[in-house]
Design an enzyme around this catalytic site. Sequence first.
Site: not given
Lengths: 261, 65
Positions: A95, A156, A183-184
């Site tokens: 990743k 995050g 993400a998020g």
Amino acid sequence: MRIYDETFTSRLMLGTARYPSPQILKDAIVASGAEIVTVSLRREAAGERAGQRFWDLIRDTGVKVLPNTAGCHSVREAVTTAEMAREVFGTRWIKLEVIGDADTLQPDLFGLVEATRILSNDGFQVLAYTTEDLVAADRLVEAGCRVLMPWGSPIGSARGLNNVYGLRAMRARFPELTLIVDAGMGVPSHASTAMELGYDGVLLSSAVALAGDPVRMARAFRLSVEAGRLGFTADPLQPRDFAEPSTPVLGQALLGDTVFA
Amino acid sequence: MKIILNGEPAEVASSTLAAALVELGYGEGPFATALNHDFVPAPERCETPLSEGDAIEVIAPMQGG
């Protein structure tokens, strides 16, 4: 969900960091149904053995690991970290994160393309943490990447999908490519929305690890990802501007004075 | 010989990376090494000489997002 030459039933990938305890991490992995978890590498002092303990715990769960290059801000750092991860974890997957901004943790797309080219040529199977930028996506594919992971919003941040239009455009541009929103995420509906856009999967970490009850939240995300995928494949009703009666009007009794044309 | 281990000063008598790792107390556990920012694969550690001031990084699995 297809990741290079392997197929997975679960469309949820889970991070392993910041859980209250190793047992809760283990329970959350099981509750999420994830078949792939992300892991990382950090300095270890002699005799510390923390790495061995963590690695034993993950291997006990039987899931596949996806090492990341989190914290890398340059191509060189990311490439060296990927090489070290391949040896430690015994996988060609990486990743790939090349961070370009300290506040938003936005990927450095220029460095990301360069690192992808180097690693793909060296036999790695790159899962690129990117944005919804279509030009960068084209370059990543040209460089050998077959799994793009655009951010929903900053890592995050729990803000969900900041740019639904951009994510929809990316799905339309690359109908055959594996696309994973990474993400998020904050709440399960964020993941459902990503899946309803036709994304192949969702990768999340803090939304589960930092929830008050991580195991319960892991199950909630599992269900939301499944629900979103089912909805996408069920050919959803398209939005319209005016109402359309769901109850048939044919045969309705005339009991008042008002008649709508 | 003075070296830098994971960013901290250290002292070793060994002349190869493999020997230095043993001297410093690293066992068989899962870890990877870099010397002066370049990855050194495990099979090459015993043929990798150390010099004064070399920077060794030893990294191991940990939780990630």
